[in-house]
Motif scaffolding. Structure first.
Motif: not given
Length: 433
Positions: A337-340, A342-356
């Motif tokens: 549902a997410i266009e990286d 544009e309406n949000g972001f993807w991040f690498r699963s399990g990676d708090p640094a990528a989410l941060a």
């Protein structure tokens, strides 16, 4: 058409039952005759008010049972459910009836496959989870806290304790799966399977019999359209079960690294520990649907950090519908549902640094506002309404019924030739017994 909906619970206790019961009410309103067959009560009062026939066995599930040993036998093979469903299905004519199974793993058991097959009624299955192909239903190794890529029921699978509670419970599920595969033969029975995401179909297709037909039917989202938010964006929000597989600890750690405050709506086994480890986090507990949507409307973004497969996470779509951008793990179907960017972001699963890193980016109010407007605009360009869900469901039902009619032998065709075949084909279906 008569539609018999088969599911574990006759009331809403989660996403599966909500979709099934909402579709039952919608189908009934469109003029279809609907029957609900369920194991566990109480019965949703809306069903009786809508004139829907309900057969509820008044049985337990794992949460309500007081006799774990007796329930273990029921979970493997629920004889009472099989007998009752067989009696119910005898009431109906294959010419105008269809059986749609939504859930069986919490109480009904695979035993339902035997009476469905014996009835000769056309049938299909909605894969809300993965119990049809995976013994633990989730392709998730709970002790290892990782997605499981083992072949279900292989030696590697059988020797691995992937259960959330214990290895004996895993073995019980293995025994149940043997009955599912070799006695009830559910994968062969359900030639037509509804999936709710592209990811889900990719995961299960190699494990299903050749010739299985997959139909994409999105779940309906119950959100009233309102203008996009106009005020400043607020906090980063997590909504759902606060547990490891849902990625709650990853969100808490990422928020600390980004220097932002994490807000949790929900509860679960990780809540108390996270509050101790991350005292800056805000735990709001469970809220009703209206309260959740109000919180989403004001949030800077919804964070959906699930580290396991998610069929079609409704929370993601609800957030987009109210103009809340979503930061989503790339391991789950919510990413569809997410266009990286544009309406949000993807991040690498399990990676708090990528989410941060994404949390830090979205502290920019201008960026958060742009993504919010895009989230709202893109969702409402093709909203997942109940009517859209029912339209698609009726298309699938027509396909299943048409295929079944083509395979049904015409009585008297061989003995009486073309004229007899024509008479048989024009004979109205028998009335309900």
């Amino acid at each position: 058409m008569r539609v018999v909906l088969v599911l574990d619970h006759a009331h809403i206790n989660g996403g599966q039952a909500k979709v099934a019961l909402d579709s039952a009410l919608g189908l009934s309103a469109r003029g279809h005759a609907v029957t609900i067959f369920a194991a566990v009560g109480p019965v949703d009062p809306r069903l009786e008010q809508a004139g829907i026939r309900v057969v509820c066995l008044g049985q337990d599930d794992i949460e309500s049972t007081k006799n774990k040993l007796a329930f273990a036998a029921q979970a493997i093979w629920n004889r009472k459910a099989a007998e009752a469903l067989g009696d119910e299905l005898q009431r109906y004519d294959p010419a105008d009836t269809l059986v749609h199974v939504h859930a069986f793993a919490k109480s009904l058991s695979p035993s339902i496959g035997v009476p469905i097959a014996a009835s000769g009624l056309p049938c299909l299955y909605t894969m809300h989870e993965f119990f049809l192909v995976c013994p633990n239903g989730g392709f998730y190794d709970y002790p290892s806290e990782a997605i499981c890529h083992r072949t279900p029921m292989s030696l590697s699978c059988l020797g691995t304790n992937c259960d959330a509670r214990s290895y004996p419970r895993k073995l019980l599920r293995v025994v149940r799966h043997v009955g599912l595969d070799h006695v009830a033969r559910l994968p062969d029975l359900f030639r037509h399977v509804i999936t709710i995401s592209a990811l889900q179909e990719r995961v299960v297709a190699p494990l299903m019999p050749k010739g299985t037909l997959f139909h994409r039917v999105d779940n309906p989202i119950s959100v009233t359209k309102a203008p996009p938010r106009s005020g400043p964006p607020g906090d980063f929000l997590f909504v759902g079960r606060i547990s490891t597989e849902k990625g709650a600890p990853i969100f808490a750690e990422a928020a600390r690294r980004a220097g932002v405050r994490p807000v949790f709506v929900g509860d679960g086994p990780s809540a108390a520990e996270l509050k101790v480890r991350y005292p800056e986090s805000v735990m709001l507990g469970w809220k009703n649907a209206e309260q959740v949507q109000a919180l989403m409307r004001e949030a800077r973004a919804l964070v959906f950090p699930s580290i396991w497969y998610e069929g079609q996470p409704l929370t993601v779509y609800e957030a987009l519908a109210v103009g809340c951008p979503v930061i989503v793990s790339d391991a789950c179907a919510g990413r569809e549902a997410i266009e990286d960017g544009e309406n949000g972001f993807w991040f690498r699963s399990g990676d708090p640094a990528a989410l941060a890193a994404h949390l830090s980016r979205l502290t920019d109010d201008a960026l958060a506002d742009r993504l919010s407007r895009q989230a709202h605009e893109r969702y409402w360009a093709g909203p997942l309404t109940v009517d859209a869900h029912l339209d698609r469901l009726e298309q699938v039902y027509e396909r299943v019924a048409r295929e079944a009619a083509g395979r049904r032998p015409i009585v008297g065709a061989r003995a009486g030739g073309r004229a007899a075949a024509t008479i048989a084909a024009e004979t109205p279906p028998r009335a309900l017994r």
